[in-house]
Design an enzyme around this catalytic site. Structure first.
Site, PDB file in Angstrom:
ATOM      1  N   ASN A   1       0.923  -1.266  -0.078  1.00 22.03           N
ATOM      2  CA  ASN A   1       0.060  -0.047   0.084  1.00 22.03           C
ATOM      3  C   ASN A   1       0.788   1.383  -0.035  1.00 22.03           C
ATOM      4  OD1 ASN A   1      -2.543   0.566  -0.454  1.00 22.03           O
ATOM      5  ND2 ASN A   1      -3.048   1.202   1.902  1.00 22.03           N
TER       6      ASN A   1
ATOM      7  N   SER B   1      -7.303  -3.439   8.204  1.00 23.03           N
ATOM      8  CA  SER B   1      -7.473  -3.275   9.598  1.00 23.03           C
ATOM      9  C   SER B   1      -6.349  -2.593  10.308  1.00 23.03           C
ATOM     10  CB  SER B   1      -7.740  -4.724  10.267  1.00 23.03           C
ATOM     11  OG  SER B   1      -6.639  -5.396  10.510  1.00 23.03           O
TER      12      SER B   1
ATOM     13  N   TYR C   1      -3.914   9.468   8.608  1.00 23.03           N
ATOM     14  CA  TYR C   1      -2.925  10.325   8.427  1.00 23.03           C
ATOM     15  C   TYR C   1      -2.556  10.231   7.022  1.00 23.03           C
ATOM     16  CZ  TYR C   1      -1.514   5.265   8.568  1.00 23.03           C
ATOM     17  OH  TYR C   1      -1.519   3.828   8.279  1.00 23.03           O
TER      18      TYR C   1
ATOM     19  N   GLU D   1     -11.230   0.149   7.318  1.00 24.27           N
ATOM     20  CA  GLU D   1     -10.291  -0.275   8.352  1.00 24.27           C
ATOM     21  C   GLU D   1     -11.137  -1.232   9.204  1.00 24.27           C
ATOM     22  OE1 GLU D   1      -6.974  -0.037   8.475  1.00 24.27           O
ATOM     23  OE2 GLU D   1      -6.356   1.401   7.267  1.00 24.27           O
TER      24      GLU D   1
HETATM   25  O1  0X9 Z   1      -1.121   2.765   6.153  1.00 23.35           O
HETATM   26  C1  0X9 Z   1      -2.226   2.231   5.379  1.00 23.35           C
HETATM   27  O2  0X9 Z   1      -1.694   1.846   4.340  1.00 23.35           O
HETATM   28  C2  0X9 Z   1      -3.655   2.008   6.001  1.00 23.35           C
HETATM   29  N1  0X9 Z   1      -3.651   1.774   7.159  1.00 23.35           N
HETATM   30  S1  0X9 Z   1      -3.195   0.510   7.927  1.00 23.35           S
HETATM   31  O3  0X9 Z   1      -2.846   0.367   9.372  1.00 23.35           O
HETATM   32  N2  0X9 Z   1      -4.183  -0.771   7.164  1.00 23.35           N
HETATM   33  O4  0X9 Z   1      -1.680  -0.146   7.144  1.00 23.35           O
HETATM   34  C3  0X9 Z   1      -4.393   3.546   5.405  1.00 23.35           C
HETATM   35  C4  0X9 Z   1      -4.551   3.784   3.926  1.00 23.35           C
HETATM   36  C5  0X9 Z   1      -5.361   4.839   3.455  1.00 23.35           C
HETATM   37  N3  0X9 Z   1      -4.975   5.287   2.248  1.00 23.35           N
HETATM   38  C6  0X9 Z   1      -4.220   6.015   1.914  1.00 23.35           C
HETATM   39  N4  0X9 Z   1      -3.244   6.846   2.685  1.00 23.35           N
HETATM   40  N5  0X9 Z   1      -4.219   6.246   0.693  1.00 23.35           N
HETATM   41 ZN    ZN Z   2      -3.438  -2.378   5.965  1.00 26.42          ZN
END
Ligand code: 0X9
Ligand code: ZN
Length: 284
Positions: A118, A170, A221, A244
Protein backbone atom coordinates in the site's frame (compact mmCIF):
# COMPACT_ATOMS: atom_id res chain seq x y z
CA UNK A 1 -10.82 -19.84 12.34
CA UNK A 2 -8.35 -18.33 9.95
CA UNK A 3 -7.73 -20.40 6.80
CA UNK A 4 -4.35 -20.94 5.15
CA UNK A 5 -4.00 -19.77 1.54
CA UNK A 6 -4.69 -23.21 0.06
CA UNK A 7 -7.96 -23.36 2.00
CA UNK A 8 -8.96 -19.91 0.72
CA UNK A 9 -8.40 -21.19 -2.79
CA UNK A 10 -10.41 -24.40 -2.25
CA UNK A 11 -13.24 -22.53 -0.58
CA UNK A 12 -13.87 -20.12 -3.43
CA UNK A 13 -13.39 -22.87 -6.02
CA UNK A 14 -16.12 -24.96 -4.40
CA UNK A 15 -18.42 -21.96 -4.12
CA UNK A 16 -18.16 -20.77 -7.70
CA UNK A 17 -18.73 -24.28 -9.00
CA UNK A 18 -22.25 -24.10 -7.58
CA UNK A 19 -23.33 -21.20 -9.73
CA UNK A 20 -23.22 -20.69 -13.44
CA UNK A 21 -22.68 -16.99 -13.36
CA UNK A 22 -19.64 -16.89 -11.19
CA UNK A 23 -16.22 -18.16 -12.01
CA UNK A 24 -12.81 -17.95 -10.53
CA UNK A 25 -10.29 -15.66 -12.14
CA UNK A 26 -6.56 -15.43 -11.74
CA UNK A 27 -5.37 -11.84 -11.78
CA UNK A 28 -1.65 -12.59 -11.53
CA UNK A 29 1.06 -14.35 -9.57
CA UNK A 30 2.79 -13.43 -6.35
CA UNK A 31 6.57 -13.13 -6.03
CA UNK A 32 6.91 -16.69 -4.76
CA UNK A 33 4.69 -17.98 -7.54
CA UNK A 34 1.33 -18.36 -5.88
CA UNK A 35 -1.61 -17.60 -8.14
CA UNK A 36 -3.70 -14.61 -6.97
CA UNK A 37 -7.34 -15.52 -7.34
CA UNK A 38 -10.54 -13.58 -7.38
CA UNK A 39 -14.12 -14.35 -8.07
CA UNK A 40 -15.70 -12.54 -10.92
CA UNK A 41 -18.88 -11.74 -9.50
CA UNK A 42 -17.95 -4.05 -7.46
CA UNK A 43 -14.23 -4.58 -7.01
CA UNK A 44 -13.04 -5.48 -3.57
CA UNK A 45 -9.70 -6.59 -2.29
CA UNK A 46 -8.52 -7.71 1.11
CA UNK A 47 -5.26 -8.68 2.66
CA UNK A 48 -2.94 -6.13 1.04
CA UNK A 49 -1.34 -6.19 4.47
CA UNK A 50 -0.52 -9.75 5.54
CA UNK A 51 -1.23 -9.56 9.27
CA UNK A 52 -4.68 -8.00 8.86
CA UNK A 53 -6.46 -11.30 9.25
CA UNK A 54 -9.87 -9.75 9.85
CA UNK A 55 -9.92 -8.81 6.16
CA UNK A 56 -9.51 -12.14 4.38
CA UNK A 57 -12.34 -13.82 6.23
CA UNK A 58 -14.61 -10.81 5.73
CA UNK A 59 -14.01 -10.91 1.96
CA UNK A 60 -14.64 -14.66 1.88
CA UNK A 61 -17.93 -14.14 3.67
CA UNK A 62 -18.92 -11.48 1.14
CA UNK A 63 -18.05 -13.84 -1.73
CA UNK A 64 -20.06 -16.64 -0.15
CA UNK A 65 -23.11 -14.43 0.31
CA UNK A 66 -22.91 -12.95 -3.17
CA UNK A 67 -22.58 -16.35 -4.80
CA UNK A 68 -25.14 -18.19 -2.69
CA UNK A 69 -27.70 -15.45 -2.26
CA UNK A 70 -31.07 -15.81 -3.90
CA UNK A 71 -31.02 -12.09 -4.58
CA UNK A 72 -29.98 -11.33 -8.09
CA UNK A 73 -26.71 -9.72 -7.20
CA UNK A 74 -25.19 -10.92 -10.42
CA UNK A 75 -27.78 -9.07 -12.43
CA UNK A 76 -26.95 -5.88 -10.60
CA UNK A 77 -23.26 -5.75 -11.23
CA UNK A 78 -20.13 -7.64 -12.03
CA UNK A 79 -18.07 -8.30 -8.96
CA UNK A 80 -14.39 -8.91 -8.62
CA UNK A 81 -13.57 -9.86 -5.07
CA UNK A 82 -9.97 -10.71 -4.23
CA UNK A 83 -9.84 -12.26 -0.78
CA UNK A 84 -6.06 -12.27 -0.44
CA UNK A 85 -3.97 -9.91 -2.54
CA UNK A 86 -0.78 -10.78 -0.69
CA UNK A 87 -0.72 -14.58 -0.38
CA UNK A 88 3.04 -14.85 0.29
CA UNK A 89 2.86 -12.41 3.18
CA UNK A 90 -0.30 -14.06 4.46
CA UNK A 91 1.29 -17.50 4.56
CA UNK A 92 4.38 -16.03 6.24
CA UNK A 93 2.13 -14.47 8.90
CA UNK A 94 0.83 -17.96 9.59
CA UNK A 95 4.13 -19.84 9.61
CA UNK A 96 6.75 -17.43 10.85
CA UNK A 97 5.77 -13.92 11.87
CA UNK A 98 2.18 -13.23 12.87
CA UNK A 99 2.72 -9.46 12.55
CA UNK A 100 4.20 -9.47 9.03
CA UNK A 101 2.76 -6.63 6.89
CA UNK A 102 4.57 -6.62 3.54
CA UNK A 103 5.02 -8.78 0.45
CA UNK A 104 7.96 -11.27 0.43
CA UNK A 105 10.06 -9.95 -2.45
CA UNK A 106 13.77 -9.32 -2.32
CA UNK A 107 14.99 -6.39 -4.41
CA UNK A 108 18.29 -5.19 -3.13
CA UNK A 109 21.48 -6.59 -1.67
CA UNK A 110 19.79 -5.97 1.64
CA UNK A 111 18.78 -9.06 3.59
CA UNK A 112 15.40 -7.53 4.30
CA UNK A 113 12.42 -8.82 2.40
CA UNK A 114 9.14 -7.28 1.47
CA UNK A 115 7.51 -4.16 0.14
CA UNK A 116 4.53 -2.41 1.72
CA UNK A 117 2.08 -2.99 -1.10
CA UNK A 118 0.00 0.00 0.00
CA UNK A 119 3.00 2.27 -0.67
CA UNK A 120 3.84 0.74 -4.04
CA UNK A 121 1.11 2.26 -6.22
CA UNK A 122 1.93 5.02 -8.67
CA UNK A 123 0.22 7.88 -6.89
CA UNK A 124 2.63 10.38 -5.33
CA UNK A 125 4.86 7.37 -4.83
CA UNK A 126 7.46 7.70 -2.09
CA UNK A 127 6.29 11.14 -0.93
CA UNK A 128 4.60 10.60 2.42
CA UNK A 129 4.93 8.01 5.19
CA UNK A 130 6.89 5.79 2.87
CA UNK A 131 10.47 4.61 3.42
CA UNK A 132 13.39 3.94 1.08
CA UNK A 133 14.96 1.48 3.49
CA UNK A 134 13.87 -2.10 2.61
CA UNK A 135 14.16 -3.11 6.27
CA UNK A 136 11.30 -0.85 7.33
CA UNK A 137 7.64 -1.86 7.46
CA UNK A 138 6.58 0.89 5.08
CA UNK A 139 9.19 0.35 2.35
CA UNK A 140 7.63 1.65 -0.88
CA UNK A 141 9.71 -0.61 -3.15
CA UNK A 142 12.42 0.34 -5.68
CA UNK A 143 9.84 1.91 -8.00
CA UNK A 144 6.05 2.15 -8.38
CA UNK A 145 4.46 -1.18 -9.25
CA UNK A 146 7.68 -3.09 -8.66
CA UNK A 147 5.58 -5.85 -7.09
CA UNK A 148 3.73 -8.54 -8.99
CA UNK A 149 0.82 -8.24 -6.56
CA UNK A 150 0.31 -4.48 -7.08
CA UNK A 151 0.77 -4.83 -10.86
CA UNK A 152 -1.83 -7.59 -10.91
CA UNK A 153 -4.29 -5.38 -9.08
CA UNK A 154 -3.52 -2.44 -11.39
CA UNK A 155 -4.09 -4.51 -14.52
CA UNK A 156 -7.27 -5.99 -13.18
CA UNK A 157 -8.76 -2.62 -12.18
CA UNK A 158 -7.87 -1.20 -15.60
CA UNK A 159 -9.47 -4.20 -17.25
CA UNK A 160 -12.73 -4.18 -15.31
CA UNK A 161 -13.04 -0.39 -14.95
CA UNK A 162 -15.17 -0.85 -11.85
CA UNK A 163 -17.63 1.76 -10.69
CA UNK A 164 -16.51 1.14 -7.14
CA UNK A 165 -13.35 -0.12 -5.48
CA UNK A 166 -13.18 -1.05 -1.82
CA UNK A 167 -9.93 -2.15 -0.24
CA UNK A 168 -10.28 -3.86 3.12
CA UNK A 169 -7.67 -3.27 5.86
CA UNK A 170 -7.50 -3.30 9.63
CA UNK A 171 -7.63 -1.82 12.08
CA UNK A 172 -10.15 0.93 12.66
CA UNK A 173 -13.12 1.00 12.56
CA UNK A 174 -12.81 3.59 9.81
CA UNK A 175 -14.48 4.11 6.47
CA UNK A 176 -12.09 6.25 4.47
CA UNK A 177 -12.34 7.89 1.07
CA UNK A 178 -9.53 9.59 -0.89
CA UNK A 179 -7.23 11.27 -0.58
CA UNK A 180 -4.50 9.69 1.45
CA UNK A 181 -1.70 11.80 -0.02
CA UNK A 182 -3.23 15.18 0.74
CA UNK A 183 -5.77 16.69 3.13
CA UNK A 184 -7.48 18.28 0.12
CA UNK A 185 -10.79 16.60 -0.63
CA UNK A 186 -11.60 14.92 -3.95
CA UNK A 187 -14.19 16.43 -6.38
CA UNK A 188 -17.08 14.10 -5.42
CA UNK A 189 -16.32 13.93 -1.71
CA UNK A 190 -19.90 14.87 -0.77
CA UNK A 191 -21.22 11.76 -2.50
CA UNK A 192 -18.48 9.64 -0.95
CA UNK A 193 -19.22 11.09 2.47
CA UNK A 194 -22.96 10.58 2.18
CA UNK A 195 -22.72 6.94 1.10
CA UNK A 196 -20.13 6.23 3.79
CA UNK A 197 -22.31 7.80 6.48
CA UNK A 198 -25.29 5.62 5.52
CA UNK A 199 -23.06 2.58 5.49
CA UNK A 200 -21.68 3.38 8.93
CA UNK A 201 -25.23 3.81 10.26
CA UNK A 202 -26.30 0.42 8.97
CA UNK A 203 -23.21 -1.28 10.33
CA UNK A 204 -23.81 0.27 13.75
CA UNK A 205 -27.23 -1.37 13.91
CA UNK A 206 -25.65 -4.84 13.82
CA UNK A 207 -23.28 -4.91 16.81
CA UNK A 208 -23.01 -1.26 17.74
CA UNK A 209 -19.64 -0.77 16.02
CA UNK A 210 -19.05 2.93 15.43
CA UNK A 211 -17.25 3.57 12.14
CA UNK A 212 -15.62 6.97 11.75
CA UNK A 213 -16.11 8.42 8.27
CA UNK A 214 -13.84 10.83 6.41
CA UNK A 215 -10.90 11.23 4.06
CA UNK A 216 -7.91 8.96 4.74
CA UNK A 217 -5.48 11.87 5.16
CA UNK A 218 -7.80 13.79 7.48
CA UNK A 219 -9.06 10.95 9.63
CA UNK A 220 -5.94 8.77 9.75
CA UNK A 221 -2.70 10.23 8.41
CA UNK A 222 -1.13 11.44 5.19
CA UNK A 223 0.46 8.58 3.29
CA UNK A 224 1.02 8.10 -0.42
CA UNK A 225 1.41 5.24 -2.87
CA UNK A 226 -1.89 3.70 -1.76
CA UNK A 227 -4.17 1.61 -3.93
CA UNK A 228 -7.18 3.81 -3.13
CA UNK A 229 -5.63 7.06 -4.42
CA UNK A 230 -4.28 5.33 -7.50
CA UNK A 231 -7.68 3.82 -8.30
CA UNK A 232 -9.40 7.20 -7.83
CA UNK A 233 -6.93 9.45 -9.66
CA UNK A 234 -5.32 7.22 -12.24
CA UNK A 235 -7.91 4.52 -12.95
CA UNK A 236 -10.73 7.08 -12.54
CA UNK A 237 -12.87 4.85 -10.34
CA UNK A 238 -15.47 7.27 -8.96
CA UNK A 239 -16.34 5.47 -5.73
CA UNK A 240 -13.33 4.42 -3.67
CA UNK A 241 -13.07 3.43 -0.03
CA UNK A 242 -10.49 2.01 2.32
CA UNK A 243 -12.36 0.13 4.98
CA UNK A 244 -10.41 -0.39 8.19
CA UNK A 245 -12.16 -3.17 10.09
CA UNK A 246 -12.42 -2.86 13.87
CA UNK A 247 -9.79 -3.87 16.38
CA UNK A 248 -10.81 -6.27 19.10
CA UNK A 249 -7.87 -5.94 21.44
CA UNK A 250 -6.21 -2.61 21.90
CA UNK A 251 -3.76 -1.87 19.07
CA UNK A 252 -3.82 -5.40 17.82
CA UNK A 253 -4.36 -7.27 14.59
CA UNK A 254 -5.46 -10.32 16.55
CA UNK A 255 -9.12 -11.20 16.22
CA UNK A 256 -10.25 -13.52 19.02
CA UNK A 257 -12.32 -16.34 17.50
CA UNK A 258 -15.53 -15.35 19.23
CA UNK A 259 -15.51 -12.10 17.27
CA UNK A 260 -15.25 -13.65 13.82
CA UNK A 261 -18.97 -14.10 13.32
CA UNK A 262 -20.00 -10.60 14.53
CA UNK A 263 -17.18 -9.15 12.42
CA UNK A 264 -18.03 -10.82 9.14
CA UNK A 265 -21.75 -10.22 9.68
CA UNK A 266 -21.41 -6.47 10.17
CA UNK A 267 -18.86 -6.14 7.37
CA UNK A 268 -21.28 -7.85 5.02
CA UNK A 269 -23.99 -5.37 6.00
CA UNK A 270 -21.54 -2.61 5.12
CA UNK A 271 -20.90 -4.19 1.74
CA UNK A 272 -24.64 -4.59 1.07
CA UNK A 273 -25.29 -0.93 1.94
CA UNK A 274 -22.49 0.27 -0.31
CA UNK A 275 -23.74 -1.93 -3.11
CA UNK A 276 -27.30 -0.68 -2.78
CA UNK A 277 -26.22 2.97 -2.83
CA UNK A 278 -23.87 2.52 -5.73
CA UNK A 279 -26.52 0.65 -7.67
CA UNK A 280 -29.03 3.44 -7.05
CA UNK A 281 -26.54 5.98 -8.36
CA UNK A 282 -24.80 4.09 -11.16
CA UNK A 283 -26.80 0.95 -11.85
CA UNK A 284 -28.51 0.31 -15.18
O1 0X9 B 1 -1.33 2.92 6.02
C1 0X9 B 1 -2.07 2.22 5.29
O2 0X9 B 1 -1.67 1.68 4.26
C2 0X9 B 1 -3.53 1.99 5.69
N1 0X9 B 1 -3.64 1.74 7.11
S1 0X9 B 1 -3.09 0.32 7.73
O3 0X9 B 1 -3.10 0.43 9.20
N2 0X9 B 1 -4.10 -0.84 7.35
O4 0X9 B 1 -1.79 0.04 7.20
C3 0X9 B 1 -4.34 3.24 5.38
C4 0X9 B 1 -4.35 3.63 3.94
C5 0X9 B 1 -5.27 4.79 3.66
N3 0X9 B 1 -5.12 5.27 2.30
C6 0X9 B 1 -4.10 6.07 1.91
N4 0X9 B 1 -3.30 6.65 2.77
N5 0X9 B 1 -3.97 6.26 0.62
ZN1 ZN C 1 -3.56 -2.34 6.04
Amino acid sequence: YFPRYQEIRNFIKALVNKRKYSRMIKIGTSYEGRPIYGVEVFFIDAGIHAREWATHISALYIIKNVVESEEKFADMMTFVIIPCLNPDGYEYSHTTDRLWRKSMSLHTTSQCKGVDLNRNFDSHWGEFRSEKNPCTEIYGGPEPFSESETSALRDSILKYKPVAYVTIHSFGPLLLYPYGYTKDLPPNWRTLHRIATKTAQNIEKVNGTNYVVGSAARVLYVSSGGSDDWAYDEAEVPIVYTMELPEYEKNSFIVPKKYIKPLITETYVGFATLLQNIYEKYGV
